[in-house]
Scaffold this motif. Sequence first.
Motif, mmCIF file in Angstrom:
data_model
loop_
_atom_site.group_PDB
_atom_site.id
_atom_site.type_symbol
_atom_site.label_atom_id
_atom_site.label_comp_id
_atom_site.label_asym_id
_atom_site.label_seq_id
_atom_site.Cartn_x
_atom_site.Cartn_y
_atom_site.Cartn_z
ATOM 1 N N ALA A 29 0.819 -1.211 0.000
ATOM 2 C CA ALA A 29 0.000 0.000 0.000
ATOM 3 C C ALA A 29 0.852 1.260 0.000
ATOM 4 O O ALA A 29 0.513 2.256 -0.643
ATOM 5 C CB ALA A 29 -0.934 0.009 1.210
ATOM 6 N N ASP A 30 1.980 1.230 0.706
ATOM 7 C CA ASP A 30 2.872 2.395 0.800
ATOM 8 C C ASP A 30 4.287 1.894 1.021
ATOM 9 O O ASP A 30 4.676 1.564 2.137
ATOM 10 C CB ASP A 30 2.446 3.314 1.947
ATOM 11 C CG ASP A 30 3.330 4.553 2.075
ATOM 12 O OD1 ASP A 30 4.294 4.692 1.285
ATOM 13 O OD2 ASP A 30 3.074 5.380 2.972
ATOM 14 N N GLY A 31 5.054 1.839 -0.063
ATOM 15 C CA GLY A 31 6.392 1.280 0.003
ATOM 16 C C GLY A 31 7.379 2.087 0.826
ATOM 17 O O GLY A 31 8.439 1.575 1.183
ATOM 18 N N ARG A 32 7.059 3.348 1.132
ATOM 19 C CA ARG A 32 7.968 4.174 1.920
ATOM 20 C C ARG A 32 7.506 4.344 3.372
ATOM 21 O O ARG A 32 8.038 5.174 4.092
ATOM 22 C CB ARG A 32 8.143 5.550 1.257
ATOM 23 C CG ARG A 32 8.869 5.475 -0.076
ATOM 24 C CD ARG A 32 9.197 6.853 -0.631
ATOM 25 N NE ARG A 32 10.176 7.564 0.147
ATOM 26 C CZ ARG A 32 11.492 7.390 0.058
ATOM 27 N NH1 ARG A 32 11.991 6.485 -0.774
ATOM 28 N NH2 ARG A 32 12.329 8.105 0.790
ATOM 29 N N ARG A 49 3.934 5.807 -8.012
ATOM 30 C CA ARG A 49 3.454 5.121 -6.819
ATOM 31 C C ARG A 49 4.538 4.159 -6.391
ATOM 32 O O ARG A 49 5.177 3.518 -7.243
ATOM 33 C CB ARG A 49 2.155 4.370 -7.083
ATOM 34 C CG ARG A 49 1.608 3.675 -5.835
ATOM 35 C CD ARG A 49 0.205 3.140 -6.035
ATOM 36 N NE ARG A 49 -0.169 2.332 -4.900
ATOM 37 C CZ ARG A 49 -0.432 1.015 -4.952
ATOM 38 N NH1 ARG A 49 -0.393 0.388 -6.097
ATOM 39 N NH2 ARG A 49 -0.746 0.353 -3.867
ATOM 40 N N ILE A 50 4.768 4.062 -5.089
ATOM 41 C CA ILE A 50 5.840 3.216 -4.569
ATOM 42 C C ILE A 50 5.218 2.107 -3.729
ATOM 43 O O ILE A 50 4.453 2.369 -2.797
ATOM 44 C CB ILE A 50 6.831 4.044 -3.735
ATOM 45 C CG1 ILE A 50 7.461 5.135 -4.610
ATOM 46 C CG2 ILE A 50 7.918 3.145 -3.144
ATOM 47 C CD1 ILE A 50 8.285 6.150 -3.847
ATOM 48 N N GLY A 51 5.526 0.878 -4.085
ATOM 49 C CA GLY A 51 4.944 -0.247 -3.363
ATOM 50 C C GLY A 51 5.792 -1.490 -3.503
ATOM 51 O O GLY A 51 6.761 -1.537 -4.266
ATOM 52 N N ARG A 94 9.516 -0.917 -5.328
ATOM 53 C CA ARG A 94 9.840 -0.120 -6.506
ATOM 54 C C ARG A 94 8.915 1.078 -6.615
ATOM 55 O O ARG A 94 7.769 1.040 -6.167
ATOM 56 C CB ARG A 94 9.674 -0.952 -7.784
ATOM 57 C CG ARG A 94 10.710 -2.023 -7.998
ATOM 58 C CD ARG A 94 10.629 -2.518 -9.430
ATOM 59 N NE ARG A 94 11.533 -3.619 -9.701
ATOM 60 C CZ ARG A 94 12.815 -3.485 -9.990
ATOM 61 N NH1 ARG A 94 13.348 -2.275 -10.013
ATOM 62 N NH2 ARG A 94 13.561 -4.530 -10.243
ATOM 63 N N GLY A 95 9.424 2.109 -7.256
ATOM 64 C CA GLY A 95 8.584 3.199 -7.705
ATOM 65 C C GLY A 95 8.161 2.925 -9.131
ATOM 66 O O GLY A 95 8.997 2.622 -9.984
#
Length: 296
Positions: A14-17, A197-199, A50-51
């Motif tokens: 949902a939120d890679g960062r 998006r980063i996930g 990854r982004g």
Amino acid sequence: MDETDQAIVRLLQADGRLGHREIAEIVGLSRSAAAGRINRLIESGQVIVRGVVHPAVLDRNSLAHVGLVVRGPAEPVAALIAAREDCPFVSLTSGPHAIVAELRTSSAHELDEALSGLRGLDGVQGVETLSYIEVLRDVVGPVGETDHRIDDVDAALLHVLQSDGRASYVDLAAHVRLTPAGVRRRVLRLLDAGVVRIGALVRQPGRDGQAAMGIGLRVSGDPRDLLEQLGALPQASFLARTLGRYDLILTLRAYDPAEMLHGLEQVRGLDGVTETVSWTHLRVVKETYAFEGLAP
């Protein structure tokens, strides 16, 4: 993966960062224990963060789902397809096609050329194509429309984030020669604008208990009437309206076979669904969504 690892992966999808502290609070671990698990998942190669850049920003607006009928072993053919820069996703599957792939090109003409190239591969007996009208949910990538224009600094940041979505602001700042605070503002702006998006991606569905299933749906009436219900399924990781044999393409992912079956049964039971054809992703050969055209 145990249940805690699975919960962490869902949060990163949902939120890679998402930070170690936030993840720790949600899954009920100490910050150091959460950080250790995250690092283990990433360093083992089980999970990569990854982004993924919006196709419109990359001038890749012609997208298609491709199913290939193959004579003989499919793995060598899948390897050839995976070598293509315009093909971000390749999977060996059960069901009507031995290989399922995705093409992303800049125009319908380029898409036609790419399909001709796939048809000409040794072992390929047939190609079935579904053009995407609209992607409502992507595994990691941003959806919807964006008209945000990027500059050279943005492109350099996106280039790094494509490889390492959790790169620190300090490391990103060193790459583009800005302050960490300045880089943070740029990254947040790119995220808010839907440019990237980063996930997290699970590198091998099936190996660690996660299974992935594709479903082609034929419907009566307007397919858009089903989008909200399909998108609300917790197992749904991809959803698109398509032109071709199917009106909609859906991907379900789950760690528990019973959970996967429950999702499939919910799809089958929706009013307006007249046909479902499913296939299992046995081995994902390529799933990167990185684009080499961004400046390093």
